[in-house]
Design a protein around this motif. Sequence first.
Motif, short mmCIF file in Angstrom:
data_model
loop_
_atom_site.label_atom_id
_atom_site.label_comp_id
_atom_site.label_asym_id
_atom_site.label_seq_id
_atom_site.Cartn_x
_atom_site.Cartn_y
_atom_site.Cartn_z
N LYS A 156 14.07 -19.16 -4.43
CA LYS A 156 13.91 -20.43 -3.72
C LYS A 156 14.72 -20.46 -2.43
O LYS A 156 14.25 -20.97 -1.41
CB LYS A 156 14.34 -21.59 -4.64
CG LYS A 156 13.35 -21.90 -5.74
CD LYS A 156 12.02 -22.35 -5.17
CE LYS A 156 11.02 -22.68 -6.26
NZ LYS A 156 9.69 -23.06 -5.71
N PHE A 157 15.91 -19.90 -2.45
CA PHE A 157 16.72 -19.87 -1.24
C PHE A 157 16.06 -19.01 -0.17
O PHE A 157 16.01 -19.39 1.01
CB PHE A 157 18.11 -19.32 -1.57
CG PHE A 157 18.99 -19.14 -0.37
CD1 PHE A 157 19.63 -20.22 0.21
CD2 PHE A 157 19.18 -17.88 0.19
CE1 PHE A 157 20.43 -20.06 1.33
CE2 PHE A 157 19.98 -17.71 1.30
CZ PHE A 157 20.61 -18.81 1.88
N LEU A 158 15.54 -17.85 -0.56
CA LEU A 158 14.89 -16.97 0.41
C LEU A 158 13.61 -17.61 0.96
O LEU A 158 13.31 -17.48 2.16
CB LEU A 158 14.58 -15.62 -0.23
CG LEU A 158 15.80 -14.79 -0.66
CD1 LEU A 158 15.35 -13.50 -1.32
CD2 LEU A 158 16.70 -14.49 0.52
N ILE A 159 12.85 -18.27 0.11
CA ILE A 159 11.63 -18.95 0.57
C ILE A 159 12.00 -20.08 1.54
O ILE A 159 11.32 -20.29 2.56
CB ILE A 159 10.84 -19.49 -0.63
CG1 ILE A 159 10.26 -18.33 -1.45
CG2 ILE A 159 9.72 -20.41 -0.17
CD1 ILE A 159 9.57 -18.77 -2.71
N MET A 160 13.09 -20.80 1.24
CA MET A 160 13.54 -21.86 2.14
C MET A 160 13.91 -21.28 3.51
O MET A 160 13.51 -21.82 4.56
CB MET A 160 14.75 -22.56 1.53
CG MET A 160 15.34 -23.66 2.40
SD MET A 160 16.93 -24.23 1.79
CE MET A 160 17.94 -22.79 2.15
#
Length: 1143
Positions: free
Chosen positions: A304-308
């Motif tokens: 989720k952090f990388l997608i954000m």
Amino acid sequence: MSNNNLSFWAPKNDSKPDLLCGRPADYFVVQKHFTILICATIVLGGFSRMVLKNSEVFVLMILSLSGFVTGRLAYHFVEVHQIVYPLLKTPSFSLYCYFLPLIVFVAALDVDFYIVKNVFWQVLLTGLISFGTTFTIISYVVLKLNVDAWDLQCCLLFSITLCIIDPLHSVNTLKTIGISKMYTDIIRGESLIICSFTCIFFGIFRGHTTSPSMFKELHIIIGLSFDIFGSTVCGYWCMRVIQIILTDLFSNTLTNVILCFSLVYMTFYLVEYFGMSGIVALVTVGLNLDSLSFKPRMEFIITKFLIMCSSVYEHLIYAFFGIVIGCGEIQYFKFHSLVFSVTLFVTVNFVRLLTIILVSPILMHSSYEYDWRWGFVIAWSGIRGVFSLLLAPDIYNVSRFKLVAPHMFIFYIQVLSLLTTGINSYMMLRSANTLGLCTLSLPRQMAVRNAIEHIQEIIKNTITLFKTEKILTNVNWNVVEEKAKIEYNSILKQTHIQVAHNPLDPKEESPTDEVLIEEARLHVAIIQMSSFEKQCNDGVLGVEAARILIGATKSYCPIHGKFMSISDVSTYVRARSWLIKFKNMLTYLEYHKERILFTVPGNNKFLIFVYRIIISEEFEYATHVVTVMYIFPMIIHLWPIARELNVSALISINYYFMFLYTLESALKILILKRKYFLQNWNTLEFFIIVIGIIDILCMYFVKLRPDSLILIQFTVVIGYLRVIRFLPIFKIIIPILINMADVQIKKSLSLMYSITKGYVKSQEDAKLLVRQISGRESIYRKLYDILERNKREAVRELGLIEHEGRDVVIALKTKQTIRNVIAKALKNLTFLWSRGIIDKHEGIEMNKVLLTKIKALNNFPMAIPPPTPDKYLPNIIWMENKDVLIEFFKERTKLTYFDYGDIICREGEMPQGIFLIISGMASLHSSSPTFGIDSSQKNDKQCKTMYTEYCTSGDVLGELSCLLKREIEYTAICETTLQAFFISLEDLYEGFDVFWPSLEYKIWLKIALGIANQYFEPIIAGEDLKFQKCVMYNRAYVETLSSYNEMTLDRVTMKLIILVFGSVINSKTEETFVAPSILPKSCEQIQGTADVSKLLIIPTSEPSKTDATSHAMVSSGLRTTKKDYNWKRKDESEGGHLFSKTY
């Protein structure tokens, strides 16, 4: 390539900035306001996503337009130009290095490596065909229809840039319509291949612009080799490093997120620094990382952090390039620009359709589900995005002819990106709905309905519980029930999925069994993969074993009608067989000094002296040293120039070594005499001596007759045979190779056992949920039979593995048990920590201690020697490891042996005693278990059903039949050579008399607990019904009920009542209950209908420690066994909690 990339990092020679668009600054530049521009762009993108409900295309349009407006303002006003000037001054390759690595990694991370691995050649061909077709047609259109005076090089570079399909947006819409992940991975793999190739291509051109002398054919070939193969190897090893870091037990969430983010860029920059392609390396890293590469529950946070971050990057890219376009000259924006943009949009979609038509045979070969409808939907997946945008400035940078309006490249690509993102995404969804592809199959409908019903039941129970609370007496429960109600159709309306078939509508044509079982097969595969991942996260299954099982499941999913069996995932068996044969060969060749029977040679002092020499280890080491020392003279002998210079020295050394070899053999023959030739290595040494003597004689005769050509040739050949003098060196190497092969065999056995055990657990999990995914009873039966057959095959394989490598299996079981115990302690520690019983600092320290113990299991020995036969008696659980019981039965046990195929006991025979298996494996074949129930109460199909299960070391056979003094209910056949302890029926009953009544009660308790765990594990999972705790603290106890006797059930003190043997009726309703079943709470008084009925009672609260026999109601005719329930299969009948084994 390294030289080509130097200019990417080095500053330019001149001081004048190289701006792509806009005018240079004729004022003092202040860069502090550029941060405000970045923050404002991120905030605008976030608010737009929130207001527009995540409509991505409108968000990107707003950011692009706002960037364009900002660029126009910067063109006219110095104050705005001062803010955006740092962006205009930034080299385009810097933006490429800032943004593209993370976006590529996120795209590759979402691709399933196992699917791409199975269809790699299809993906590669699809990518090549797509690139070739797109490049050819778009180049032709650009050359013919462009009026901006682009030269051939610019047109070709522009066409290459438009060949890249955005791997993120191209499949986002496809995911929402329920398309198979294989298609999305093929599309994403295709786009990653094209992106990698395009980045390599532009890298070569960048190097050409900075170092024209290096642009040669040889350098290009070497550079491509490094970019493709070197980058892949570097990416793989970087992936291994990232896996080790991310799976470290002591790393916390923040550390993992920071390391994952930074390692992505570190990998890119390091690979680029060494002259290879960082994009290819990141694609390799992302493909090889999966959910098992992270700590449990850590993948979701990191992903989720990388997608954000990638989403923020995307917003910045569209806004920045909008600013760049706005800073350009407005006079070049004409009506033809709009027409050319629309032409490019039509061309791109036409080319995509043509590509899909060309690759349709490849897609049809990849999956049997593919048809023209899916092809039409996938044809709209040619979306362009940030990948093309980031490479657009390089069209101007690497071309020889510098255009006056370079910002038009970016304009066309950005407009095309927005058009394809909006229109193509809508058309994919629209065409899928129109063609009936967004449908929910009948098995899926059944699964969704069952899940909704289960959730609704939980909601009702929660509301019922809340109604009893005094503080909630004034609540309007009708409103609560209405608002909390979940409806099936309302959930479907919120998605794009349609219902393909209503099972309740008689007018609808029902699908065939073949269609339903195929749908259910795919759901079974999903359940199995979820089970593998859960076992891995719980520490029950190793990461390597879980990867193999998940990969095998995904490999067999595309095969129509294929249910994966344990033989399908046992490809490692071939490697294990090869290792065993290799080890056997080495063992045969190994030098065994103990095979030769040395005899003391009488009173002869000389012989005794020689005897002591040849049996000493120093003598062996001296022979090895002599052999090793001859390596250098042999090298000189084989080197013609050196041999001619050292002829006399080589002859002297040859004489010296032959003397040592002869002396060694003479000493051994002097003591061993004829026994000397019983050892193959001694025979080899004697043969070396004979060849050496012939060699010396030949050299002597050559001196006498130097004109004899035949003699000279023969002497040369014999001279080369001196190489065999090095063969004795293998006496040293062979033991090392044997140890290495043994280690690999043990690793293979351990891995195979873990894989098989994990497979068995997945089959059990699938059987529990198979009714939820089967649309018909016939489908349920077929699925259940397939799963049960595969499970029996896997259990048999477990027994064979345990028989083959008992020491390895014992070590693996011990290691898993230790891990489970520590995991239980960690769970309890978390509970105490959350309740405030343990301070935070103390909890952290205790957590570190437990994690250290888990980490230490990595160095756990691979094999533990099995216990001696007399150590197996404490394994019988009802002996409780008490010395009195062990010594009593130890004196009365007899060790028995059985060969392969021997029958230990037959179904229908009277028992002679019980068998405790020490080694080997036996298969049990029986009809349906009776559980003390009369045959008239059983189903006919159930009576005819045959069951098969396997027993290995530590299992006990025959207890139930001995205790009941009834016929044996199964036939036990040896699958391997088997060793077992035998306790006769008379000795067993003598033990009952000596240890009356506790021993018989404990056996019944052990059997009752086993039946309860086998049939009602989900219900009693939280009760902690360990045998020792039940004996010591009466956490569960057994009651006996004879025929026609009644028993009153006190529901205040009895939490759960399980009928484990016999049958009873409800005295009030006369409802019959047969074992195994759970008596409902409405049942307050029961009456026994079988000769003997046994009830396992779990009290409401944990009683204090009392006598273990306080609840024992022992009858002299009641006995039972362990394996009589362990190998039974269960099924939930239609009526409540009653479980029966019917078909």
